[in-house]
Design an enzyme around this catalytic site. Structure first.
Site, PDB file in Angstrom:
ATOM      1  CE  LYS A 144      -5.998  -0.998   0.655  1.00 29.37           C
ATOM      2  NZ  LYS A 144      -5.879  -2.114   0.358  1.00 29.37           N
ATOM      3  CD  GLN A 192      -5.684  -5.405   1.731  1.00 27.42           C
ATOM      4  OE1 GLN A 192      -6.024  -4.659   1.475  1.00 27.42           O
ATOM      5  NE2 GLN A 192      -4.231  -5.231   1.484  1.00 27.42           N
ATOM      6  CG  ASP A 230      -8.166  -3.128  -4.908  1.00 24.94           C
ATOM      7  OD1 ASP A 230      -7.979  -2.452  -5.164  1.00 24.94           O
ATOM      8  OD2 ASP A 230      -8.270  -3.619  -4.076  1.00 24.94           O
TER       9      ASP A 230
END
Ligand code: NAP
Length: 307
Positions: free
Chosen positions: A70, A114, A137
């Site tokens: 990422k 994460q 997200d």
């Protein structure tokens, strides 16, 4: 098996054409360039680069590798990303405090925690603590709600990436039957919600482990999305000739011939299904690369309101 004369025609047994292997790597690369262009314009207009903070707990090698991927992708597109790394023993209260500070920091556009988190931390509580305005997200219930009612906003990366794959490969969705196998909050449910939106206009069925005669339901699909987590679950008998088959699965299957001892395998039996499908995504190189590309798009949206 699409008709050569009309690529969007409903598939028939008489159609004769070549299966299109959807190249997710190439489409993701195009999207990254598009994001990089927007970021350049944004910065050229005198604003700071979009900024993403990734919060990582512990030293799980898979999570660390995803996060590195990422960060690399952000760097390539001009997005300013930083990983905040903490021990796996960080308390839930401390993690919530870190998220609150990032929420309040006007120099931060996007926040990504994460997953998975250590067992002592309530994942839902943490995901709800992220400001909906910075939730790249798209896990916050407010953003999930916006998605369901079709308001502009963040879109969950993997299903949004699949929508781009369909669009950019010329797969017609309007009036077509779409079957999603899997009902997870990350893939299956948002996928079904995106496909049913006005303007996309698919007729959507969602299957799961309690579905009766799943092969027959799958065979009714013009667009079949497999998000199950079982290697090669979808076989040729479950696929309508000419269907677009999208394989979300990323399964590790033991393979002593490989140095690392395994190979990556999708939820679809690619060898068996590819000859009858109209379109199909490979694993790797199909849906996977799209997920990071869409995270970049969401970060751009957080900073600029642009998609
Ligand atoms: P998940 O949370 O484990 O959900 C799996 C779904 O499949 C569940 O809804 C489950 O049904 C259903 N299922 C399992 N066995 C079944 C069976 N025998 N018959 C019918 N349905 C069955 O998984 P996920 O997070 O959605 O991920 C699915 C796959 O996609 C995994 O391989 C994952 O690694 C991969 N993935 C890839 C990406 C990417 O970027 N490429 C991103 C996310 C996930 P129930 O609800 O009834 O249990």
């Amino acid at each position: 098996m699409r008709s050569a004369s009309d690529p969007l025609s409903p598939p028939t047994a008489a159609n004769t054409s070549v299966t299109q292997i959807i190249d997710g790597k190439a489409i993701a690369a195009t999207i990254r360039l598009e994001v990089a262009d927007h970021v350049r314009e944004h910065v050229a207009a005198g604003r700071r680069a979009p900024s993403l903070k990734v919060v990582l707990l512990g030293e799980d090698p898979a999570s660390a590798s995803y996060v590195r991927g990422k960060n690399r992708a952000c760097a390539e597109t001009g997005i300013d990303s930083e990983t905040l790394t903490y021990g796996a023993d960080l308390s839930e209260a401390d993690l919530l405090q870190i998220i609150r500070s990032l929420n309040e920091d006007a120099s931060v556009d996007g926040i990504l925690v994460q997953l998975p988190l250590p067992d002592h931390i309530d994942e839902q509580k943490v995901l709800r603590a992220v400001s909906p305005a910075k939730d790249v997200d798209c896990f916050h219930p407010e953003n999930v709600g916006r998605l369901v009612i079709g308001e502009p906003g963040f879109r969950p990366a993997t299903p949004a990436g699949i929508m781009e794959l369909l669009k950019r490969s010329g797969v017609e969705t309007r009036g077509r039957s779409a079957v999603v196998i899997g009902r997870s909050n990350i893939v299956g449910k948002p996928m079904a919600n995106l496909l049913v939106q006005k303007g996309i206009d698919a007729t959507v069925t969602v299957c799961h482990s309690r579905t009766v005669d799943l092969p027959a339901v799958a065979r009714s699909a013009d667009i079949l999305i497999a998000a199950i987590g079982r290697a090669e679950f979808v076989t040729a008998e479950m696929v309508k000739p000419g269907a677009a088959v999208i394989d979300v699965g990323m399964n590790r299957v033991g393979d002593p011939s490989r140095d690392r001892g395994y190979r990556l395998c999708g939820d679809v039996d690619f060898e068996g299904v590819a000859p009858i499908a109209g379109w199909i995504t490979p694993v790797p190189g199909g849906v996977g690369p799209m997920t990071i590309a869409m995270l970049l798009k969401n970060t751009l949206f957080a900073a600029t309101g642009l998609f």
